[in-house]
Each structure stands twice: as C-alpha cells, then as structure tokens.
Design an enzyme around this catalytic site. Structure first.
Site, PDB file in Angstrom:
ATOM      1  N   HIS A 124      31.407 -48.456  29.077  1.00 35.32           N
ATOM      2  CA  HIS A 124      32.031 -47.229  29.582  1.00 35.32           C
ATOM      3  C   HIS A 124      31.181 -45.980  29.309  1.00 35.32           C
ATOM      4  CE1 HIS A 124      33.222 -46.046  25.442  1.00 35.32           C
ATOM      5  NE2 HIS A 124      33.382 -47.348  25.260  1.00 35.32           N
ATOM      6  N   ASP A 125      31.224 -45.068  30.271  1.00 37.12           N
ATOM      7  CA  ASP A 125      30.634 -43.729  30.142  1.00 37.12           C
ATOM      8  C   ASP A 125      29.114 -43.727  30.020  1.00 37.12           C
ATOM      9  OD1 ASP A 125      33.221 -42.091  29.917  1.00 37.12           O
ATOM     10  OD2 ASP A 125      33.474 -43.533  28.285  1.00 37.12           O
ATOM     11  N   GLY A 142      28.869 -48.117  24.772  1.00 37.50           N
ATOM     12  CA  GLY A 142      29.438 -46.967  25.452  1.00 37.50           C
ATOM     13  C   GLY A 142      28.609 -45.697  25.274  1.00 37.50           C
TER      14      GLY A 142
END
Length: 277
Positions: A124-125, A142
């Site tokens: 994520h991100d 992440g």
C-alpha cells in the site's frame, strides 16, 4: 462496460467496470465494479481486479495475479483508495499489488514500462517509477518510493518507507532497510552499498567521463574522515556542474528524520566496479 471488448464467457465483470474496446479478458477473470481497463490491456486468465484499480494501455497480466487488494495496514478504516498502473507493464504470475491506505497517501502508483516477475509484491501507498523491474519474489513494504530504471533482484525485500533512487540496483536476496542513493548497487542482509551501478549507467547512455565524475562524487560523499552531512555540502559545491552528482546530493539532503541511508560496506568506500571500456 463497452460491449466491443473481448470477454471470455467464464469471466465475471461487475456492473460499473470500465473496459476499453480493444481490451482482451481471458477465462476465469473477476473484474470489480470500480476497475478501469484501458486500451490494449490483456488479462491472460484467472486474474482478479479488486477495488478502484486502473490498468494502463498495453499492459499484459498473467494468471493468478491479484490487483487492488485492500492494504495490509491495520490503521486502514476501509475508505476508498486506489491502485493506478501505468502503460505497457508486464505483470507475471501470482503478483499482488494493493491499494493505498485511507490514513496515508491513499494511492499506490506504478509507472510505465515496468516488469513484475512471478510472486513479486507492491504494498500500500508505494510509488514506483518508470522502467522498474521487480524480479521473482521481490517485495516492497508500504509507503516505499522507487525511482526510475531501478532493478530489484529476486527474493529481495524493501522495508516500509524506504526510498530507492533512480538507476539503483538491489542485488538478489537483499534486505533493504534504508534509503539507497541513485546510481548505486546495494547488496546483503541489511544491505550495504557496493559502489555504483556502472553497467546500468552505461546501458542508460551515460558517458565514461560522467561516470568517472560520479565516482569521485561518491567517494567524496562517503569519505569517512568527515560526517556525511558535511561531505554532502562539499560535494554540492565541487560537483555543481554534474546533474547526476546533484541527484545524489539532493536525494540525501531530502531524507526525513525517519529515513536511514544505506552506507557503503565498511572498508569499501571506493566503487569497485569495472569502468574500463
């Protein structure tokens, strides 16, 4: 959904998905309602597209890939976040990529012309630049930021929040727990710098003279006689005419308090790569 696209009868496409006319959806795919599949995309088969995921023009996605899964982030509260994949990417078997988190950037972004080999993972991100290659089993934690033209070897893991500069190479089986400067090679469990990525620089078209200048800048920045922070300011003046050296200087200067910079291997400040023609 546009009816002109080829969609195998065994595939499930939820209402609301936007599929371009020239896309090819092979057998046993599942495409969620917020997916955007652009022109020329080919899902070979057994591909799952979840959440708000956009796949750019000309990408090819192989079986058992899952794109747009929710972030593996306990702070995420279930808000709408996105995954955006650029053009002409190749995504091989069992690759996974997650959307962003609703308490952070909210988006995972992949550049153009990237290659993700089997079992690699983008968390994520993350932001991933153009022409990046993740070899089999390579993993990004992440919030990682990966520059353009980066190669990540098989079974390597990049810790969350780590930055990797343009044209860097991370050797196979490495554990990357800190930022890797542009143009460098990093290797090892708790990786250390092993000099410049000379082969990659040559392939990118950098001249021998510029590579030699970059070597001198590297040696100046990591001169153990002074703190790196002081060396960086010396390099900023001494190599002001070298755009490549300034990218390293700016990269180091821009790191936040949470960022640890990967240092050279002890006793190996000099670049030991062969730079002879």
């Amino acid at each position: 959904m546009q009816s002109q696209a080829f969609i195998h009868p065994s595939s499930v496409v939820e209402e609301g998905a936007n599929i371009a006319a020239s896309a090819h959806i092979g057998p046993f795919c599942h495409i969620g309602k917020d997916a955007v599949i652009e022109e020329g995309v080919r899902l070979v088969g057994h591909v799952t597209i979840m959440s708000a995921t956009t796949i750019g023009e000309g990408c090819t996605v192989y079986p058992q890939v899952v794109l747009g899964g929710p972030p593996q982030n306990l702070s995420h509260k279930g808000g709408r976040t996105t995954l955006t994949i650029g053009r002409n990417c190749t995504i091989r078997e069992f690759v996974t990529m997650h959307t962003g988190s609703d308490n952070a950037r909210g988006a995972t972004i992949i550049g153009d012309n990237c290659t993700f080999l089997a079992y690699s993972h983008v968390a994520h991100d993350c932001t991933v630049g153009n022409n990046v290659t993740l070899t089999n089993g390579a993993t990004l934690g992440g919030h990682c930021e990966i520059g353009d033209n980066v190669g990540i070897g098989g079974l390597s893991a990049v810790h969350q929040f780590v930055r990797v500069g343009h044209n860097a190479f991370l050797a196979g089986g490495s554990m990357i727990v800190g930022d890797v400067i542009p143009y460098a090679i990093a290797m090892g469990n708790r990786a250390k710098l092993r000099g410049l990525n000379v082969v990659g620089l040559r392939r990118s078209g950098m001249s021998k003279a510029e590579i030699m200048t970059l070597r001198r800048a590297y040696q100046t920045i990591f001169d153990r006689a002074r703190p790196v922070s002081e060396n960086v300011e010396i390099a900023r003046v001494e190599f002001a005419d070298s755009p490549a050296a300034m990218k390293i200087v700016d990269f180091i200067s821009a790191r936040g308090k949470r960022h640890y910079a990967v240092p050279p291997l002890k006793g190996a400040v000099d670049d030991d790569a062969d730079d002879q023609d």
